[in-house]
Write an enzyme that holds these catalytic residues in place. Structure first.
Site, PDB file in Angstrom:
ATOM      1  N   GLN B 259      49.757 -18.552   3.112  1.00  0.00           N
ATOM      2  CA  GLN B 259      48.901 -18.778   4.275  1.00  0.00           C
ATOM      3  C   GLN B 259      49.653 -18.465   5.560  1.00  0.00           C
ATOM      4  O   GLN B 259      49.130 -17.832   6.465  1.00  0.00           O
ATOM      5  CB  GLN B 259      48.377 -20.222   4.343  1.00  0.00           C
ATOM      6  CG  GLN B 259      47.440 -20.569   3.216  1.00  0.00           C
ATOM      7  CD  GLN B 259      46.321 -19.576   3.068  1.00  0.00           C
ATOM      8  OE1 GLN B 259      45.548 -19.386   3.980  1.00  0.00           O
ATOM      9  NE2 GLN B 259      46.243 -18.904   1.919  1.00  0.00           N
ATOM     10  N   HIS B 262      49.623 -15.010   7.077  1.00  0.00           N
ATOM     11  CA  HIS B 262      48.373 -14.463   7.622  1.00  0.00           C
ATOM     12  C   HIS B 262      48.433 -14.323   9.133  1.00  0.00           C
ATOM     13  O   HIS B 262      47.936 -13.356   9.705  1.00  0.00           O
ATOM     14  CB  HIS B 262      47.200 -15.402   7.300  1.00  0.00           C
ATOM     15  CG  HIS B 262      46.434 -15.005   6.086  1.00  0.00           C
ATOM     16  ND1 HIS B 262      45.769 -13.818   5.995  1.00  0.00           N
ATOM     17  CD2 HIS B 262      46.234 -15.638   4.914  1.00  0.00           C
ATOM     18  CE1 HIS B 262      45.179 -13.741   4.799  1.00  0.00           C
ATOM     19  NE2 HIS B 262      45.456 -14.832   4.122  1.00  0.00           N
ATOM     20  N   GLU B 327      41.013 -26.227   4.220  1.00  0.00           N
ATOM     21  CA  GLU B 327      40.287 -25.046   3.735  1.00  0.00           C
ATOM     22  C   GLU B 327      40.638 -24.803   2.256  1.00  0.00           C
ATOM     23  O   GLU B 327      39.759 -24.683   1.421  1.00  0.00           O
ATOM     24  CB  GLU B 327      40.681 -23.840   4.595  1.00  0.00           C
ATOM     25  CG  GLU B 327      39.990 -22.551   4.210  1.00  0.00           C
ATOM     26  CD  GLU B 327      40.578 -21.354   4.947  1.00  0.00           C
ATOM     27  OE1 GLU B 327      41.655 -21.477   5.558  1.00  0.00           O
ATOM     28  OE2 GLU B 327      39.940 -20.271   4.891  1.00  0.00           O
ATOM     29  N   HIS B 328      41.946 -24.710   1.973  1.00  0.00           N
ATOM     30  CA  HIS B 328      42.434 -24.510   0.602  1.00  0.00           C
ATOM     31  C   HIS B 328      43.271 -25.712   0.186  1.00  0.00           C
ATOM     32  O   HIS B 328      44.145 -26.133   0.939  1.00  0.00           O
ATOM     33  CB  HIS B 328      43.361 -23.288   0.516  1.00  0.00           C
ATOM     34  CG  HIS B 328      42.754 -22.007   1.005  1.00  0.00           C
ATOM     35  ND1 HIS B 328      43.037 -21.473   2.244  1.00  0.00           N
ATOM     36  CD2 HIS B 328      41.897 -21.150   0.417  1.00  0.00           C
ATOM     37  CE1 HIS B 328      42.371 -20.330   2.393  1.00  0.00           C
ATOM     38  NE2 HIS B 328      41.658 -20.108   1.306  1.00  0.00           N
ATOM     39  N   ASP B 361      41.877 -15.728  -3.307  1.00  0.00           N
ATOM     40  CA  ASP B 361      41.647 -14.726  -2.261  1.00  0.00           C
ATOM     41  C   ASP B 361      41.079 -13.436  -2.829  1.00  0.00           C
ATOM     42  O   ASP B 361      40.443 -12.669  -2.107  1.00  0.00           O
ATOM     43  CB  ASP B 361      42.959 -14.402  -1.544  1.00  0.00           C
ATOM     44  CG  ASP B 361      43.347 -15.493  -0.564  1.00  0.00           C
ATOM     45  OD1 ASP B 361      42.450 -16.220  -0.115  1.00  0.00           O
ATOM     46  OD2 ASP B 361      44.543 -15.606  -0.249  1.00  0.00           O
ATOM     47  N   HIS B 420      -3.872 -33.946  15.581  1.00  0.00           N
ATOM     48  CA  HIS B 420      -3.290 -34.104  14.246  1.00  0.00           C
ATOM     49  C   HIS B 420      -4.190 -35.006  13.395  1.00  0.00           C
ATOM     50  O   HIS B 420      -4.520 -34.688  12.260  1.00  0.00           O
ATOM     51  CB  HIS B 420      -1.896 -34.751  14.337  1.00  0.00           C
ATOM     52  CG  HIS B 420      -0.805 -33.830  14.790  1.00  0.00           C
ATOM     53  ND1 HIS B 420      -0.759 -33.275  16.034  1.00  0.00           N
ATOM     54  CD2 HIS B 420       0.313 -33.382  14.146  1.00  0.00           C
ATOM     55  CE1 HIS B 420       0.333 -32.537  16.143  1.00  0.00           C
ATOM     56  NE2 HIS B 420       0.994 -32.574  15.010  1.00  0.00           N
TER      57      HIS B 420
END
Lengths: 435, 435
Positions: B259, B262, B327-328, B361, B420
């Site tokens: 990670q 990235h 996230e992961h 991934d 209505h």
């Protein structure tokens, strides 16, 4: 006068395109004011809430009085008449039964490579529901927002409802209790959204905020999106009725007016294969507009945004309906089931003329929070899914990693992400050293 | 040095809270520039796209050259080496198989009152996928965005990918063709998002836009939201590894670095029950940081946002993980299945140490577009659901309307929505007149 179009006339395409892109709402630009309110609530917490509530709702609160006490809720609920109580009970039971069927299933399986894959659903922990004050303080909306959350398994449900001059709507409190709401705060506007998103000394923060509101509330929801989840930002209500010559013009007129009476920006459209039905509906609308309680609102909506479109056949009615992608769609035709497969984009469909849209607003079971402004092309009404999230699962065995790992390594290399590849390679090397 | 915390130490709660609220990304304020670009594309269409592409991508286009021709795609695809081709084929097949299982079911039933209720799912008609240019132009992301759309049944799939100086990534084109993309446009940035949302002479508008992008793309997606649907606005990537003393420190280190490599804003966190494992992982990270190709990026990420947290037991590891809502999440522990039920908030879970995150991934099957920045508390990764929408259905019989209509009437009256109530009453009166 509403717009009157004939699909076989010259220039229809341009007229219809103009109808599609008609701007119905001028949102005032309140973003700067809302940003200041949110910053104030984040900085000063309860003190800001109390000050803003005194200013906007003419109500003096203390931290202890921000939320209704159980006794106060009891007292308000006791004021709900028996008929309303029974009606809300019926509505809640039907909405709960419908939404219970929406609960998605977890999944787990093992594939050919030996990898175990799947996903798991879980509820958000806490949700906050916004309920407008005053005239638009609808108990039905409390049920439609809170019940899906409760069904999803949300543990903590809070409501924010402004009580201008200290006046609460007993039906809102009764509906909240019915739906399983834990806390009801006497706060509204952007300050309520800020409190739900960031928390104060008294208001515990939530993970998801839903519910309708004015321009300030909508702008605040947009601003806190990301910090918390939000539902859609709803626009003015819409109805499209597709009717043939078997439709009762008076019923169709009332259905059109039941959207028009919501809001001067609401839009009611009739598409009909029968020019005679079109004329009869137009006449019935005019007749009801003489006497309706909210006739000023309904008349403005019908005059400015209403439309009657005559088409040669139901296939064309369905095609135009799909381009409009209405929030509510009624099929008042002899064989509605035959028409149904031709409809692709709509928030909710009311099948056959014994199904007035108003049933869906209250007791049908499906949610009445639905995509407006053509967004049914890509979005759905509120559901239990809005209060759930999915976690994906993967478990490799050494064998499955050996089978698919080299492909991951190749792709990592092609994306110049070396550590990605090494994380796979290190395991494969260990495995191959063993064997 | 990454943050090092001991959950049993005094002051841990405050330190952990600081880690949770750490700001990792300063989005430049590009909103005004993006608004101008969108207005320009809406006003001038292709001409604006061509001018902006010349300016930002140093590429001279004509309307005819905005999209790749099939022959150009053939030629680029032919440049993809065999190994990459096979790896992408495997990835696509696995991603397709996983997402095919996500297709939700329609539902129809008749309740006690005789009302028929249900819902129906349908795909959005057209989707546009954004693919960044240059270094972050990942073929894997093309698969992860386009395959769920294709599985959902989206008829028309377009990709926008900038080709700076005219250079395309052949793997991106190959992945696009593999996923069933119809059109690939050589445009990027806010202008590409504007073209997809509003259309130009050459670019047909879509209903939903997904895919990652820089600050301009993110701001443009926020702006066109409502006109079209969008996916989430993804933040920098994150991984949390929970490890006990059975975990291989070298593997964990590589997973954390996969990670960190990235993006300098990426975040890698280890929570471990073993101080020794913590130290060994830290050492292994340092060792790999000496030699990794993207070591400058990975080092900055690990230094500024990395963390190693020591906890007394796995229950506390799970509790902290749920507050982070990563996230992961990797479970590199002896009995990961036993830990799994304690995990509530995570985008994707990688179960057991034979499951490196990098598998997810590329070739695992689940989607790699996942909620970041703690939003796994309330949102899910990309799935076929993002390309589907639900239409609710209700059909009343005269009898069912008779049974539940009066409650709707009561509630309409309580909300001061007379039309209505009348729309229900008119039908009930007709029914009762008959009987």
């Amino acid at each position: 006068m509403p717009i009157s179009l004939d699909a076989t006339a010259a220039g229809f395409d341009a007229d219809f395109a103009a109808l599609l892109t008609m701007k119905r709402e001028d949102s005032p630009d309140v973003d700067a004011a809302v940003a200041a309110i949110i910053a104030d609530v984040r900085a000063r917490g309860d003190a800001a809430l109390i000050e803003l509530t005194a200013k906007f709702d003419r109500l003096e609160l203390t931290p202890e009085r921000l939320a209704f006490t159980p006794e106060e809720i009891d007292a308000e609920c006791a004021r709900v008449p028996e008929a309303e109580r029974e009606a809300l009970d019926l509505a809640a039971a039907r909405i709960r039964a419908y939404h219970a069927r929406q609960m998605p299933e977890d999944a787990h399986w093992t594939d050919d490579s030996g990898a175990t894959l799947g996903w798991r659903w879980s509820a958000v922990e806490a949700a906050g529901l916004y309920v407008p004050g005053g005239l638009a303080s609808y108990p039905s909306s409390v049920l439609m927002n809170a019940i899906p959350a409760a069904v999803a398994g949300v543990e903590r449900l809070a409501i924010c409802v402004p009580t201008p001059d200290g006046v609460a709507n007993p039906l809102v409190l009764y509906a909240a209790r019915l739906a399983g709401v834990d806390r009801i705060y006497r706060i509204g506007g952007a300050q309520a959204i800020a409190a739900l998103a960031y928390g104060t000394e008294t208001v515990a923060p939530v993970d998801k905020i839903t519910g309708p509101g004015n321009a300030f509330v909508a702008a605040a929801k947009r601003r806190v999106f990301g910090k918390v989840g939000i539902d859609m930002i709803a626009g003015p209500s819409e109805i499209l009725v597709i009717a043939d010559d078997t439709a009762n013009p008076d019923w169709v007129a009332l259905d059109l007016l039941s959207q028009a009476e919501h809001d001067e920006s609401a839009q009611s459209i009739l598409i009909t294969t029968s020019a005679e039905t079109g004329r009869a509906v137009a006449d019935a609308v005019e007749r009801h507009l003489q006497v309706l309680e909210r006739r000023d609102i309904a008349r403005a909506s019908w005059r400015d945004f209403g439309a009657i479109i005559t088409v040669p056949d139901l296939a064309q009615a369905a095609a135009l309906s799909n381009r409009i992608a209405p929030e509510h769609l009624e099929l008042c035709v002899a064989d509605p089931e035959a028409l149904l497969p031709q409809i692709r984009h709509a928030g909710a469909i009311f099948v056959g003329q014994w199904t007035p849209e108003a049933i869906g607003d209250y007791v049908g079971g499906p949610n009445h929070v639905l995509p407006t402004a053509r967004s049914a092309r890509f979005s759905s009404g509120l559901s239990v899914m809005d209060f759930l999230k999915r976690t994906t699962l993967a478990r490799m065995t050494p064998e499955s990693l050996n089978a698919i790992g080299p492909a991951a390594e190749t792709l990592a290399r092609s994306e110049s992400l070396q550590a990605h590849g090494l994380s796979v390679r290190a395991r494969l090397d260990a495995l191959n050293a063993k064997t």
